[in-house]
Design an enzyme around this catalytic site. Structure first.
Site, PDB file in Angstrom:
ATOM      1  N   LYS A  99       0.810  -1.219   0.000  1.00  0.00           N
ATOM      2  CA  LYS A  99       0.000   0.000   0.000  1.00  0.00           C
ATOM      3  C   LYS A  99       0.847   1.275   0.000  1.00  0.00           C
ATOM      4  CE  LYS A  99      -3.868  -2.317   2.314  1.00  0.00           C
ATOM      5  NZ  LYS A  99      -4.826  -2.288   3.449  1.00  0.00           N
ATOM      6  N   TYR A 139     -12.484  -2.385  -4.054  1.00  0.00           N
ATOM      7  CA  TYR A 139     -13.068  -2.489  -2.709  1.00  0.00           C
ATOM      8  C   TYR A 139     -14.596  -2.379  -2.724  1.00  0.00           C
ATOM      9  CZ  TYR A 139      -8.383  -2.167  -0.727  1.00  0.00           C
ATOM     10  OH  TYR A 139      -7.080  -2.421  -0.377  1.00  0.00           O
ATOM     11  N   ASN A 202      -2.069  -0.069   6.992  1.00  0.00           N
ATOM     12  CA  ASN A 202      -1.493  -1.321   7.483  1.00  0.00           C
ATOM     13  C   ASN A 202      -0.604  -2.032   6.464  1.00  0.00           C
ATOM     14  OD1 ASN A 202      -3.453  -2.272   5.767  1.00  0.00           O
ATOM     15  ND2 ASN A 202      -4.620  -3.367   7.342  1.00  0.00           N
ATOM     16  N   HIS A 205      -2.036  -5.744   1.535  1.00  0.00           N
ATOM     17  CA  HIS A 205      -3.327  -6.422   1.353  1.00  0.00           C
ATOM     18  C   HIS A 205      -3.070  -7.817   0.814  1.00  0.00           C
ATOM     19  CE1 HIS A 205      -7.342  -7.356  -0.315  1.00  0.00           C
ATOM     20  NE2 HIS A 205      -6.674  -7.786  -1.376  1.00  0.00           N
ATOM     21  N   GLU A 216      -9.215 -10.654  -8.093  1.00  0.00           N
ATOM     22  CA  GLU A 216      -8.269  -9.560  -7.864  1.00  0.00           C
ATOM     23  C   GLU A 216      -7.093  -9.626  -8.834  1.00  0.00           C
ATOM     24  OE1 GLU A 216      -9.204  -8.792  -3.108  1.00  0.00           O
ATOM     25  OE2 GLU A 216      -7.382  -9.887  -3.668  1.00  0.00           O
TER      26      GLU A 216
END
Length: 228
Positions: A99, A139, A202, A205, A216
């Site tokens: 990320k 998402y 965080n 993913h 994905e």
């Protein structure tokens, strides 16, 4: 045998002085499913106490390049039987994103070192700037959640690295190395424990299941971009 193990089961039939134990492996061989059954005869010391108890579930364990389907049975007179069948492990692919908070801090190499140390191979990779439309599509499952807008904003705030990982039990293995979504609850040595800044930032993913992984990967890579 050259079998990609997908499932395993066990059954048994008890006779007067012995029991026949059958272990079944179900997997892929070539283009189709194949079932392999192997039998073992277990002698009893004492026929009055010869009933078998299923003590542990059939499981698969890594033994070099092979999967072992193993089960343990214990007889009433204390005898144990350990029976195994061997086949090659099935490879899986999963999807990974490093990320913006990770790329901003130049952590791509450090995070991928943990991924590769876990036995996963990076078979496709690219650095991209996710558009708002791409983030909303990716998402979409969270669209009704209150954090959706913040999530999209976070994922479009900077470059990301999208990747396809390959290995035995890749989905579960990568989820293990990722750690809990909340870094405060993540285990030591996991990506999120070592590198995440917060619940919102965080660092990485990972797909949560086989169907999700396929969808994905397809959003970000064409088939000829994945080199196994």
């Amino acid at each position: 045998m050259d079998l990609l193990v997908r499932n395993a089961s066990a059954e048994f039939t008890t006779f007067y002085y012995y029991t026949i134990l059958r272990v079944n492996l179900i997997g892929l061989e070539g283009e189709g499913l194949k079932r392999i059954a192997e039998d073992a005869r277990i002698e009893h010391r004492n026929h009055r106490r010869a009933s078998l108890k299923f003590e542990s579930a059939v499981r698969r364990e890594r033994r070099g390049d092979f999967a072992m389907a193993a089960c343990v049975f214990t007889t009433g007179d204390g005898l144990s039987a350990f029976f195994t069948c061997r086949g090659t492990m099935a490879l899986e692919r999963t999807f990974s994103i490093l990320k913006p908070d990770a790329t901003r801090r130049n952590l791509t190499g450090a995070i991928n070192a943990l991924i590769e140390r876990a036995g996963l191979r990076i078979v496709a990779q690219k650095r991209v700037r996710m558009t708002r439309e791409q983030a909303e599509t990716f998402y979409a499952v969270h669209k009704a959640r209150p954090f959706f807008g913040e999530l999209v904003a976070t994922m479009t705030a900077g470059p990301v690295v999208v990747q396809v990982l390959e290995g035995e039990e890749a989905i579960a293995r990568y989820r293990d190395v990722l750690g809990a979504t909340d870094p405060a609850k993540a285990a030591p040595g996991t990506i999120r424990k070592e590198f995440a800044l917060s619940l919102g930032e965080n660092s990485a993913h990972g797909s949560d299941g086989p169907e999700t992984a396929v969808a994905e990967i397809a959003q970000w890579f064409s088939g000829n971009e994945i080199v196994g």
